[in-house]
Design a protein around this motif. Sequence first.
Motif, PDB file in Angstrom:
ATOM      1  N   CYS A  22      34.523  42.991  29.920  1.00 39.14           N
ATOM      2  CA  CYS A  22      34.351  42.062  31.040  1.00 39.14           C
ATOM      3  C   CYS A  22      33.877  40.721  30.489  1.00 39.14           C
ATOM      4  O   CYS A  22      32.876  40.648  29.791  1.00 39.14           O
ATOM      5  CB  CYS A  22      33.327  42.590  32.046  1.00 39.14           C
ATOM      6  SG  CYS A  22      32.901  41.346  33.290  1.00 39.14           S
TER       7      CYS A  22
ATOM      8  N   CYS B  16      30.453  38.550  38.741  1.00 37.39           N
ATOM      9  CA  CYS B  16      31.892  38.807  38.619  1.00 37.39           C
ATOM     10  C   CYS B  16      32.698  37.568  38.967  1.00 37.39           C
ATOM     11  O   CYS B  16      32.417  36.866  39.915  1.00 37.39           O
ATOM     12  CB  CYS B  16      32.309  39.950  39.530  1.00 37.39           C
ATOM     13  SG  CYS B  16      34.098  40.177  39.553  1.00 37.39           S
ATOM     14  N   ASP B  17      33.692  37.332  38.153  1.00 33.27           N
ATOM     15  CA  ASP B  17      34.528  36.159  38.276  1.00 33.27           C
ATOM     16  C   ASP B  17      35.943  36.566  38.699  1.00 33.27           C
ATOM     17  O   ASP B  17      36.852  35.749  38.715  1.00 33.27           O
ATOM     18  CB  ASP B  17      34.554  35.469  36.908  1.00 33.27           C
ATOM     19  CG  ASP B  17      34.837  33.987  37.014  1.00 33.27           C
ATOM     20  OD1 ASP B  17      34.760  33.455  38.136  1.00 33.27           O
ATOM     21  OD2 ASP B  17      35.143  33.379  35.982  1.00 33.27           O
ATOM     22  N   GLY B  18      36.111  37.846  38.968  1.00 31.82           N
ATOM     23  CA  GLY B  18      37.413  38.311  39.414  1.00 31.82           C
ATOM     24  C   GLY B  18      38.521  38.151  38.390  1.00 31.82           C
ATOM     25  O   GLY B  18      39.659  37.859  38.741  1.00 31.82           O
ATOM     26  N   ARG B  19      38.190  38.364  37.137  1.00 28.07           N
ATOM     27  CA  ARG B  19      39.202  38.135  36.105  1.00 28.07           C
ATOM     28  C   ARG B  19      40.143  39.325  35.942  1.00 28.07           C
ATOM     29  O   ARG B  19      41.130  39.254  35.218  1.00 28.07           O
ATOM     30  CB  ARG B  19      38.546  37.860  34.759  1.00 28.07           C
ATOM     31  CG  ARG B  19      37.608  36.701  34.809  1.00 28.07           C
ATOM     32  CD  ARG B  19      38.221  35.417  34.376  1.00 28.07           C
ATOM     33  NE  ARG B  19      37.121  34.534  34.022  1.00 28.07           N
ATOM     34  CZ  ARG B  19      36.694  34.372  32.794  1.00 28.07           C
ATOM     35  NH1 ARG B  19      37.305  34.967  31.803  1.00 28.07           N
ATOM     36  NH2 ARG B  19      35.677  33.595  32.554  1.00 28.07           N
ATOM     37  N   GLY B  20      39.790  40.445  36.539  1.00 29.40           N
ATOM     38  CA  GLY B  20      40.773  41.508  36.656  1.00 29.40           C
ATOM     39  C   GLY B  20      40.972  42.408  35.454  1.00 29.40           C
ATOM     40  O   GLY B  20      41.907  43.203  35.436  1.00 29.40           O
TER      41      GLY B  20
ATOM     42  N   VAL C  36      32.434  38.261  31.725  1.00 28.52           N
ATOM     43  CA  VAL C  36      31.193  37.656  32.211  1.00 28.52           C
ATOM     44  C   VAL C  36      30.065  38.681  32.361  1.00 28.52           C
ATOM     45  O   VAL C  36      29.093  38.440  33.072  1.00 28.52           O
ATOM     46  CB  VAL C  36      31.422  36.912  33.550  1.00 28.52           C
ATOM     47  CG1 VAL C  36      32.303  35.692  33.333  1.00 28.52           C
ATOM     48  CG2 VAL C  36      32.059  37.834  34.576  1.00 28.52           C
TER      49      VAL C  36
ATOM     50  N   PRO D  70      37.264  42.902  42.085  1.00 27.27           N
ATOM     51  CA  PRO D  70      37.409  44.353  42.098  1.00 27.27           C
ATOM     52  C   PRO D  70      36.599  45.002  43.220  1.00 27.27           C
ATOM     53  O   PRO D  70      35.535  44.522  43.589  1.00 27.27           O
ATOM     54  CB  PRO D  70      36.846  44.770  40.733  1.00 27.27           C
ATOM     55  CG  PRO D  70      35.827  43.728  40.427  1.00 27.27           C
ATOM     56  CD  PRO D  70      36.303  42.450  41.051  1.00 27.27           C
TER      57      PRO D  70
ATOM     58  N   CYS E 178      38.865  44.786  34.504  1.00 25.44           N
ATOM     59  CA  CYS E 178      38.405  46.114  34.866  1.00 25.44           C
ATOM     60  C   CYS E 178      39.401  46.799  35.808  1.00 25.44           C
ATOM     61  O   CYS E 178      39.604  48.004  35.739  1.00 25.44           O
ATOM     62  CB  CYS E 178      37.021  46.052  35.498  1.00 25.44           C
ATOM     63  SG  CYS E 178      36.925  44.946  36.908  1.00 25.44           S
TER      64      CYS E 178
ATOM     65  N   LEU F  70      29.602  44.062  34.546  1.00 24.50           N
ATOM     66  CA  LEU F  70      29.703  45.515  34.733  1.00 24.50           C
ATOM     67  C   LEU F  70      28.615  46.228  33.956  1.00 24.50           C
ATOM     68  O   LEU F  70      28.225  45.819  32.868  1.00 24.50           O
ATOM     69  CB  LEU F  70      31.078  46.009  34.259  1.00 24.50           C
ATOM     70  CG  LEU F  70      32.291  45.446  34.999  1.00 24.50           C
ATOM     71  CD1 LEU F  70      33.564  45.908  34.329  1.00 24.50           C
ATOM     72  CD2 LEU F  70      32.257  45.865  36.445  1.00 24.50           C
TER      73      LEU F  70
END
Lengths: 185, 90
Positions: free
Chosen positions: B79, B23-27, B81, B45, B29, B84
């Motif tokens: 997502c 996870c790259d925290g791209r937001g 990357v 997340p 999701c 999920l």
Amino acid sequence: MDAALWAIGRGTGVVGLVALTLAVLLGIVTRSGRPLPGLPRFAITLVHRNLSLVACVFVLIHVVALFFDSFAQLTLLDFVVPFFGSFLPFWQGLGTVAVDLLIAVTVTALLRNRLGLRAFRLVHWLTYALWPIALAHAIGNGTDGTSPWFLWLAGISTLAVVAALSWRVSARFVEFRSVRTGETS
Amino acid sequence: MAARRFESTGSTGTLLHIDWTRCDGRGLCTELLGDQLDRDEWGYPLARVDSGSLEARDRSNVPIPADQQDAAADAVALCPVQALRLVPRP
Ligand code: SF4
């Protein structure tokens, strides 16, 4: 009939390039992880994808129309192998290179979740070559390529892409950058 | 994206698993599953604590209510990357 094919070829080429430019810009916004006003993150991703597919459709019509046009004298070979054209072979060849790249980028993007991230990303970076090649093809080969309105369009598009790219490589590109440390790319 | 609305909001047999190594925290999701996921201060997340997580502190396996199945599937597909996964509930 030829006049119609020619007009379709010209028009779809220009629209395809504009769609491609917008897709590139939105792709960079997607990568930043930031939303745009009125457009949440997942929507940017979807619009990026849909614009890219729209660009593909226009490029397909562009290529097919000019294939049946008797002046352009395209052969099937010109679809995939560049620089063998009979009319402006260099500039037309750039168009062929762009089509090859577009196919590679699109297919790997559609199969992204099956291919794995690394392969997808490597091929997707080819877009940074694809876009300027497509633009050069439009200027060098297009009937309208050097007319003032097109050069204006090309100039504004280039400015926008260069601006987005400089933002892309700047330190503040990724959201939450200021609170995250040790993050690369 | 029109998520189908069901009367029931009970959890189904699926969990949304967040792979923290990816996870790259791209937001994306957290936008799609705002009721199930929260964002920490770095943008990553987290399952909301009140979302009925199986084990109280298991914040990387998020129970997905029936009416959020489509949204969860969208999140998995979108997502950037591939962090999920939907997994059956043990
Ligand atoms: S969409 Fe993927 S990368 Fe973005 S926050 Fe969710 S799991 Fe992480």
